[in-house]
Design a protein around this motif. Structure first.
Motif, PDB file in Angstrom:
ATOM      1  N   LEU A  15       0.631  -1.285  -0.063  1.00  0.00           N
ATOM      2  CA  LEU A  15      -0.084   0.118  -0.161  1.00  0.00           C
ATOM      3  C   LEU A  15       0.759   1.191  -0.019  1.00  0.00           C
ATOM      4  O   LEU A  15       2.198   1.212   0.423  1.00  0.00           O
ATOM      5  N   GLN A  16       0.323   2.287  -0.623  1.00  0.00           N
ATOM      6  CA  GLN A  16       1.133   3.508  -0.574  1.00  0.00           C
ATOM      7  C   GLN A  16       0.255   4.673   0.112  1.00  0.00           C
ATOM      8  O   GLN A  16      -1.231   4.798  -0.243  1.00  0.00           O
ATOM      9  N   PHE A  17       0.735   5.381   0.876  1.00  0.00           N
ATOM     10  CA  PHE A  17       0.007   6.466   1.740  1.00  0.00           C
ATOM     11  C   PHE A  17      -0.610   7.737   0.698  1.00  0.00           C
ATOM     12  O   PHE A  17       0.341   8.050  -0.187  1.00  0.00           O
ATOM     13  N   LEU A  18      -1.682   8.268   0.911  1.00  0.00           N
ATOM     14  CA  LEU A  18      -2.440   9.306   0.122  1.00  0.00           C
ATOM     15  C   LEU A  18      -2.561  10.495   1.035  1.00  0.00           C
ATOM     16  O   LEU A  18      -1.995  11.502   0.357  1.00  0.00           O
ATOM     17  N   TYR A  77      -1.183  12.649  -5.692  1.00  0.00           N
ATOM     18  CA  TYR A  77      -1.576  12.508  -7.117  1.00  0.00           C
ATOM     19  C   TYR A  77      -2.998  13.300  -7.506  1.00  0.00           C
ATOM     20  O   TYR A  77      -3.986  12.634  -8.001  1.00  0.00           O
ATOM     21  N   GLY A  78      -3.190  14.347  -6.765  1.00  0.00           N
ATOM     22  CA  GLY A  78      -4.452  15.236  -7.017  1.00  0.00           C
ATOM     23  C   GLY A  78      -5.377  14.618  -6.045  1.00  0.00           C
ATOM     24  O   GLY A  78      -6.741  15.298  -6.309  1.00  0.00           O
ATOM     25  N   PHE A  79      -5.521  13.722  -5.202  1.00  0.00           N
ATOM     26  CA  PHE A  79      -6.500  13.357  -4.219  1.00  0.00           C
ATOM     27  C   PHE A  79      -6.915  14.278  -3.153  1.00  0.00           C
ATOM     28  O   PHE A  79      -5.924  15.073  -2.535  1.00  0.00           O
ATOM     29  N   GLU A  80      -7.888  14.365  -2.636  1.00  0.00           N
ATOM     30  CA  GLU A  80      -8.506  15.049  -1.573  1.00  0.00           C
ATOM     31  C   GLU A  80      -9.558  14.231  -0.624  1.00  0.00           C
ATOM     32  O   GLU A  80     -10.204  13.592  -1.360  1.00  0.00           O
TER      33      GLU A  80
END
Lengths: 112, 115
Positions: free
Chosen positions: A44-47, A61-64
């Protein structure tokens, strides 16, 4: 028992459209909430994370994600989906200690 | 920079055989270390975590055990594997508690098949 729930096993969205992956929490006290992403056969990668402060959290990556205390939700969002965003997304929480507990995951599929 | 190594990537073992999965972290000191199991490509189950050498917290009763013989080494073991031990095993580290601006960093996992 404290937990997070991801009510959707799979979310399908067309490339360029906004996406939302849902997460609700049942955590006593102040929740510490996280989003992680997993690509096939990888770790897994932290967002992003919410600890305290602004309810709108911006991540990689543009996530919120928006922390909503009244609805006990922490939905992941992106204004314009990419095919490369297709992956398995996990919501997670900790009550303040060293343990991170994950939801069941939501498979996101972005189609052309 | 910090890196995490987990091996082997895949493993096929017969029922009743022993197991040893190893995880090492480089580029940091005194990390928190974790073992998770992912079944059927979905939910993650926390198996063990460690905040220091020799300190192991077990989350789920099972025939697995964990050890931390060195600061940056975390080992998952079993004396006799069961069919139900099949799954994708993930090692992770964090600099400290996840609440202290310290996310978990995962290895690439070991896919274990018990036959």
């Amino acid at each position: 028992a404290q937990s997070v729930a991801q009510p959707e096993d799979q979310v399908n969205v067309a490339e360029g459209n906004p996406l939302t992956v849902k997460c609700t929490y049942s955590v006593s006290g102040n929740p510490y909430l996280f989003w992680y992403v997993q690509y096939p056969n990888r770790g897994l990668q932290f967002l992003l994370k919410y600890i305290t402060g602004d309810n709108l959290v911006k991540g990689s990556y543009g996530f919120e994600a928006e922390f909503n205390k009244s609805q006990t939700s922490f939905h992941l969002k992106k204004p314009s989906a990419l095919v490369s965003d297709s992956a398995l997304y996990f919501c997670a929480f900790t009550g303040g200690g060293n343990k991170l507990t994950f939801g069941t995951g939501t498979q996101l599929k972005v189609e052309l | 920079s910090q890196t995490i190594h987990q091996w082997p990537a895949t493993l096929v073992q017969p029922v009743g055989s022993p197991l040893s999965l190893e995880c090492t972290v480089e580029g940091t000191s005194n990390p928190n270390l974790y073992w998770y199991r992912q079944a059927a490509g979905r939910g993650l189950q926390l198996l063990f975590y460690s905040v220091g050498i020799g300190q192991i917290s077990s989350e789920v009763p099972q025939n697995l055990s964990a050890s931390r013989p060195q600061d940056r080494q975390f080992i998952l073991s079993s004396k006799k594997l069961l069919l139900s031990d099949s799954g994708f095993y993930l090692c992770a580290w964090s600099a400290s508690s996840p609440t202290r601006n310290s996310p978990l960093h995962f290895g690439n996992g070991t896919r274990l098949t018990v036959t």
